[in-house]
Design an enzyme around this catalytic site. Sequence first.
Site, short mmCIF file in Angstrom:
data_model
loop_
_atom_site.label_atom_id
_atom_site.label_comp_id
_atom_site.label_asym_id
_atom_site.label_seq_id
_atom_site.Cartn_x
_atom_site.Cartn_y
_atom_site.Cartn_z
N GLY A 1 51.40 11.42 15.72
CA GLY A 1 51.72 12.39 16.78
C GLY A 1 53.09 13.04 16.61
CD GLU B 1 48.82 16.89 7.03
OE1 GLU B 1 49.99 16.56 6.80
OE2 GLU B 1 47.98 16.16 7.56
C1 LIG Z 1 42.43 20.38 13.62
C2 LIG Z 1 43.89 20.12 13.62
C3 LIG Z 1 44.34 18.81 13.39
C4 LIG Z 1 45.71 18.52 13.44
N1 LIG Z 1 46.13 17.22 13.32
C5 LIG Z 1 47.44 16.92 13.58
C6 LIG Z 1 47.86 15.55 13.64
O1 LIG Z 1 47.08 14.62 13.43
N2 LIG Z 1 49.16 15.31 13.97
C7 LIG Z 1 50.07 16.30 14.21
O2 LIG Z 1 51.23 15.99 14.51
N3 LIG Z 1 49.70 17.61 14.14
C8 LIG Z 1 48.41 17.94 13.84
N4 LIG Z 1 48.01 19.27 13.78
C9 LIG Z 1 48.99 20.31 14.05
C10 LIG Z 1 49.31 21.19 12.85
O3 LIG Z 1 50.11 20.49 11.93
C11 LIG Z 1 49.99 22.46 13.40
O4 LIG Z 1 48.99 23.22 14.04
C12 LIG Z 1 50.65 23.29 12.33
O5 LIG Z 1 51.79 22.61 11.83
C13 LIG Z 1 51.08 24.68 12.83
O6 LIG Z 1 51.79 24.59 14.02
P1 LIG Z 1 51.38 25.52 15.29
O7 LIG Z 1 49.91 25.37 15.46
O8 LIG Z 1 52.25 25.15 16.43
O9 LIG Z 1 51.67 26.98 14.82
P2 LIG Z 1 53.08 27.76 14.96
O10 LIG Z 1 54.18 26.91 14.47
O11 LIG Z 1 53.16 28.30 16.33
O12 LIG Z 1 52.84 28.97 13.95
C14 LIG Z 1 52.04 30.10 14.27
C15 LIG Z 1 52.03 31.02 13.05
O13 LIG Z 1 53.35 31.47 12.78
C16 LIG Z 1 53.71 31.16 11.44
N5 LIG Z 1 55.14 30.84 11.39
C17 LIG Z 1 55.80 29.92 12.13
N6 LIG Z 1 57.10 29.90 11.79
C18 LIG Z 1 57.26 30.82 10.80
C19 LIG Z 1 58.36 31.27 10.02
N7 LIG Z 1 59.59 30.73 10.14
N8 LIG Z 1 58.15 32.24 9.11
C20 LIG Z 1 56.93 32.77 8.94
N9 LIG Z 1 55.84 32.39 9.63
C21 LIG Z 1 56.01 31.43 10.55
C22 LIG Z 1 52.85 29.94 11.08
O14 LIG Z 1 52.74 29.78 9.69
C23 LIG Z 1 51.56 30.30 11.76
O15 LIG Z 1 50.84 31.20 10.97
C24 LIG Z 1 46.64 19.57 13.68
C25 LIG Z 1 46.19 20.88 13.86
C26 LIG Z 1 44.83 21.16 13.86
C27 LIG Z 1 44.37 22.57 14.11
#
Ligand SMILES: Cc1cc2nc3c(=O)[nH]c(=O)nc-3n(C[C@H](O)[C@H](O)[C@H](O)COP(=O)(O)OP(=O)(O)OC[C@H]3O[C@@H](n4cnc5c(N)ncnc54)[C@H](O)[C@@H]3O)c2cc1C
Length: 389
Positions: A129, A370
């Site tokens: 988490g 990831e």
């Molecule tokens: C099915 C699923 C399983 C998952 N399992 C886990 C888990 O077990 N444990 C856990 O901790 N997390 C988990 N995650 C979370 C996952 O790691 C995050 O969704 C991912 O890291 C992206 O974060 P966010 O969704 O908040 O997107 P955001 O951080 O809000 O990003 C939105 C968009 O903006 C882009 N972006 C953000 N910052 C920048 C930047 N500086 N420059 C350019 N582009 C940028 C991103 O690349 C993305 O395209 C899971 C997600 C899913 C969908």
Amino acid sequence: MDYSLNEVQNSIKNNFASFCTKEIAPRAPLLDAASHEQVQTMIKENIKKLADIGYLGLAHEEKYGGTNLDLLSQAIAGEEVAKACASTFLSAGASNGLFGMPLKMFGTQEQKEKYLPGIIKGDIIGAFGLTEPEAGSDAAAIKTTAVKKGNEWILNGSKTFITNAPIADVCLIMAYNDREAGPGAGVTGFLVEKGAPGFVVGKPFDKLGFRGSPTAEIFLEDCRVPESAVLGQVGAGFIQAMQTLEYGRIGMATVCLGIAVACMEAANAYSKERKTFGKPINRYQEISFKIADMMIMTDVSRLLIYRAALAKEAKDPESAVLASCAKLFASESATKISSMALQVHGGYGYIKEFPVERLYRDAKLGEIGEGASEIQRILIAKSILSKIH
Ligand SMILES: Cc1cc2nc3c(=O)[nH]c(=O)nc-3n(C[C@H](O)[C@H](O)[C@H](O)COP(=O)(O)OP(=O)(O)OC[C@H]3O[C@@H](n4cnc5c(N)ncnc54)[C@H](O)[C@@H]3O)c2cc1C
């Protein structure tokens, strides 16, 4: 350079391939179509099946029931699991990898003895988490807090998108114990068990793909955990999370490779059978070139994964960026390959009777989880730019 697998690696590949073809692949479409309740039962059964053939112990020491094999061997086995069922790979990996690896690297003897044998046997399910509603890519922006009171820690906050949350017995929760220490520096990892007071799991998310791997939010409402729940050192959580994600990225690249290989094989087989204008469609250059591109992209993905695995094993200082390269290329290739495979199937690719429909939906996660593609490119570019004088 010798690119061939040795005898042990070949036998790992063959054993996992034949087991997964028989025991895991036939359940993949059923798992994908199951209700949230059914998913929770079926995925636990799949995890147990993989535990019984030793998959969950590949990365772990013999004294806890594992076989302690190298990362390359784990990737070889993982490709076969992922090819059979991507959801099963993801949930198994969240348990024995995202939860199990930080435990292996940073846990106390007591913590390892408490959880690792159960994780390896598939009797205990773990989760990781880190992500929060307002902190995904920017992991240091997490808001969950941990405050020490007597001999307990009190956690408050919420986590989202947590793989296995609905079925997990224990979850590694990252929380700030010291905000003043600067972004990331005052974060601690806590091993929080399902029954802990104030630990609440939300409803499973309805997802596009990986529907057989349950995902949910976790709420921490004055959640009390004992001092013994701290993973390693207080304040070391952010580094622990980043090191865990390095393994996680190789894992995500591997699941994408498995999806890509499944797509390529399905497209190849279908294109031999399907006839238009009196001949099989694979006789048309437009189709055969798609198959050729799929093969090149899967091969390069595999080579990048093997390189990242070998680098990590050798403690190469470049290992983190090599994991990012593998994850970025394999995930974007899987999306392209699944799209090409669906195209080769024409209308039949768009309906659920054919596996490419599921594989196409599953593939997209690789570009998000990831660390999204944009973040991987930032990390890779930073690494290259730091070397240009
Ligand atoms: C099915 C699923 C399983 C998952 N399992 C886990 C888990 O077990 N444990 C856990 O901790 N997390 C988990 N995650 C979370 C996952 O790691 C995050 O969704 C991912 O890291 C992206 O974060 P966010 O969704 O908040 O997107 P955001 O951080 O809000 O990003 C939105 C968009 O903006 C882009 N972006 C953000 N910052 C920048 C930047 N500086 N420059 C350019 N582009 C940028 C991103 O690349 C993305 O395209 C899971 C997600 C899913 C969908």
